[in-house]
Scaffold this active site. Sequence first.
Site, mmCIF file in Angstrom:
data_model
loop_
_atom_site.group_PDB
_atom_site.id
_atom_site.type_symbol
_atom_site.label_atom_id
_atom_site.label_comp_id
_atom_site.label_asym_id
_atom_site.label_seq_id
_atom_site.Cartn_x
_atom_site.Cartn_y
_atom_site.Cartn_z
ATOM 1 N N ARG A 222 3.346 8.991 5.221
ATOM 2 C CA ARG A 222 3.470 10.441 5.086
ATOM 3 C C ARG A 222 3.653 10.779 3.601
ATOM 4 O O ARG A 222 4.224 9.978 2.836
ATOM 5 C CB ARG A 222 4.685 10.955 5.865
ATOM 6 C CG ARG A 222 4.493 10.985 7.373
ATOM 7 C CD ARG A 222 3.543 12.108 7.794
ATOM 8 N NE ARG A 222 3.461 12.266 9.230
ATOM 9 C CZ ARG A 222 2.461 11.773 9.975
ATOM 10 N NH1 ARG A 222 1.477 11.103 9.432
ATOM 11 N NH2 ARG A 222 2.438 11.985 11.273
ATOM 12 N N HIS A 270 -5.938 12.950 4.630
ATOM 13 C CA HIS A 270 -5.264 12.619 5.899
ATOM 14 C C HIS A 270 -6.288 12.307 7.004
ATOM 15 O O HIS A 270 -6.297 12.945 8.063
ATOM 16 C CB HIS A 270 -4.334 13.759 6.344
ATOM 17 C CG HIS A 270 -3.248 13.295 7.271
ATOM 18 N ND1 HIS A 270 -1.969 13.771 7.237
ATOM 19 C CD2 HIS A 270 -3.270 12.384 8.285
ATOM 20 C CE1 HIS A 270 -1.244 13.190 8.180
ATOM 21 N NE2 HIS A 270 -2.017 12.347 8.843
HETATM 22 P P1 NDP Z 1 6.027 2.440 14.623
HETATM 23 O O1 NDP Z 1 7.173 3.249 15.077
HETATM 24 O O2 NDP Z 1 5.294 1.589 15.612
HETATM 25 O O3 NDP Z 1 6.494 1.444 13.444
HETATM 26 C C1 NDP Z 1 7.360 1.832 12.436
HETATM 27 C C2 NDP Z 1 7.717 0.621 11.584
HETATM 28 O O4 NDP Z 1 8.459 1.076 10.448
HETATM 29 C C3 NDP Z 1 8.598 -0.383 12.325
HETATM 30 O O5 NDP Z 1 8.233 -1.698 11.980
HETATM 31 C C4 NDP Z 1 9.982 -0.086 11.797
HETATM 32 O O6 NDP Z 1 10.873 -1.184 11.791
HETATM 33 C C5 NDP Z 1 9.663 0.321 10.364
HETATM 34 N N1 NDP Z 1 10.750 1.133 9.807
HETATM 35 C C6 NDP Z 1 11.225 2.319 10.250
HETATM 36 N N2 NDP Z 1 12.257 2.722 9.495
HETATM 37 C C7 NDP Z 1 12.438 1.754 8.560
HETATM 38 C C8 NDP Z 1 13.360 1.580 7.501
HETATM 39 N N3 NDP Z 1 14.332 2.470 7.250
HETATM 40 N N4 NDP Z 1 13.258 0.465 6.749
HETATM 41 C C9 NDP Z 1 12.313 -0.468 7.004
HETATM 42 N N5 NDP Z 1 11.392 -0.363 7.989
HETATM 43 C C10 NDP Z 1 11.469 0.735 8.762
HETATM 44 O O7 NDP Z 1 5.029 3.428 13.895
HETATM 45 P P2 NDP Z 1 3.435 3.307 13.727
HETATM 46 O O8 NDP Z 1 3.119 1.989 13.144
HETATM 47 O O9 NDP Z 1 2.739 3.688 14.972
HETATM 48 O O10 NDP Z 1 3.151 4.501 12.690
HETATM 49 C C11 NDP Z 1 3.759 4.523 11.420
HETATM 50 C C12 NDP Z 1 3.508 5.846 10.732
HETATM 51 O O11 NDP Z 1 2.168 5.949 10.291
HETATM 52 C C13 NDP Z 1 3.671 7.104 11.591
HETATM 53 O O12 NDP Z 1 5.034 7.433 11.765
HETATM 54 C C14 NDP Z 1 2.938 8.140 10.767
HETATM 55 O O13 NDP Z 1 3.818 8.739 9.853
HETATM 56 C C15 NDP Z 1 1.890 7.323 10.012
HETATM 57 N N6 NDP Z 1 0.539 7.645 10.464
HETATM 58 C C16 NDP Z 1 -0.383 8.085 9.542
HETATM 59 C C17 NDP Z 1 -1.667 8.370 9.919
HETATM 60 C C18 NDP Z 1 -2.690 8.789 8.925
HETATM 61 O O14 NDP Z 1 -3.803 9.170 9.318
HETATM 62 N N7 NDP Z 1 -2.430 8.714 7.639
HETATM 63 C C19 NDP Z 1 -2.105 8.236 11.309
HETATM 64 C C20 NDP Z 1 -1.097 7.741 12.192
HETATM 65 C C21 NDP Z 1 0.184 7.472 11.765
HETATM 66 P P3 NDP Z 1 11.301 -1.930 13.148
HETATM 67 O O15 NDP Z 1 10.080 -2.710 13.593
HETATM 68 O O16 NDP Z 1 12.399 -2.803 12.741
HETATM 69 O O17 NDP Z 1 11.679 -0.840 14.119
HETATM 70 C C1 OXD Z 2 -0.560 10.772 13.092
HETATM 71 C C2 OXD Z 2 -1.381 11.260 12.012
HETATM 72 O O1 OXD Z 2 0.659 10.746 12.975
HETATM 73 O O2 OXD Z 2 -2.561 11.584 12.233
HETATM 74 O O3 OXD Z 2 -1.155 10.354 14.105
HETATM 75 O O4 OXD Z 2 -0.914 11.313 10.882
#
Ligand code: NDP
Ligand code: OXD
Length: 307
Positions: A222, A270
């Site tokens: 983000r 995005h």
């Molecule tokens: P998940 O919830 O599956 O994974 C999140 C990961 O981040 C986990 O491994 C988690 O750790 C880690 N995490 C969370 N907080 C912390 C922290 N404080 N310190 C270290 N690690 C942390 O999310 P997704 O993989 O599905 O998606 C991730 C993000 O990608 C979404 O939230 C969104 O913002 C972004 N996104 C962007 C898109 C785009 O088009 N640019 C499209 C889709 C998503 P743990 O495994 O230990 O819980």
């Molecule tokens: C999502 C995105 O969160 O598109 O799926 O960013």
Amino acid sequence: MLYHGLESRGVAWAEIFGARVPQLPFRRWGHDEVDPAQVCYLAAWNAPADFIAQFPNLEVLFSVGAGIDQLPLSALPPQVRVVRMVEQGIITGMAEYVAMSCLALHRDLPFFISEQRAERWTYRHTRLASETRVGIMGLGELGKAALQILKPLGFALSGWSRSAHAIDGVTCFAGEAGFDAFLAQADIFVCLLPLTAETRGILCRETFAKMPQGSAVINAGRGGHLIAQDLIDALDSGQLRAAMLDVTDPEPLPQGHAFYTHPAVFLTPHVAAETRHATAGEVLADNVLRLLSGEPLLGEVDRTKGY
Ligand code: NDP
Ligand code: OXD
């Protein structure tokens, strides 16, 4: 079930729902008549707080995207369950974006393009992927998919998450205690974290300073993860060599913003991973069927953790 958002997706989802969950009426906001008191389940991308507040019997809010930070969760009563989108279209799209970005940075594509534009035939030694270290920030659905697509290319891989993970062929680091060591040992960093109080502004001056000099950063998490001026400073000083950004704060980025013209910044609007109507519609229908039969939901958010 009420859907609020892109018209074409609503049309596709109405059809999928009609076939998969015929017992539950599917309504499209702005298209169908809606009795707010009847709405128990709402699917939305970034509906504002005053829109969501009109449904007194809301039980579950489904995010149309993988992230949930764009939804006004602090205004949501605590008993409302929040579910993010975990679907193959987003996962594959993000894996493709990460592979493209890592390869482009690893093979110095920005440098070769700028030489071409200047009509210069400039040789520069290139390395193999096995000589480049990629560090993934966030080892969730998207981080793991990124690792999976990068592994056969030969990159030396590491990852950082909140809790400890063990992934074959990947050096894993966890938590605040593992952050500095993680930052010290990669050349390209990919941010795939959710935006939470803990991760906001994580791509900042202090973080960049702990990366090896000349590292590159990819942000597909983000825009709020990144401090824009700190990135510009790190690029201008040579601490970082390039940044590929799919997300910014705000979006759209206003005209005149330095990211548009900085020679070491590469922007996409995005589009790294889009929610695909068909696969996501099936996941939503599956989840509603799970709800109706009292089973655990795919992608349910822990509201105390914020992701
Ligand atoms: P998940 O919830 O599956 O994974 C999140 C990961 O981040 C986990 O491994 C988690 O750790 C880690 N995490 C969370 N907080 C912390 C922290 N404080 N310190 C270290 N690690 C942390 O999310 P997704 O993989 O599905 O998606 C991730 C993000 O990608 C979404 O939230 C969104 O913002 C972004 N996104 C962007 C898109 C785009 O088009 N640019 C499209 C889709 C998503 P743990 O495994 O230990 O819980
Ligand atoms: C999502 C995105 O969160 O598109 O799926 O960013």
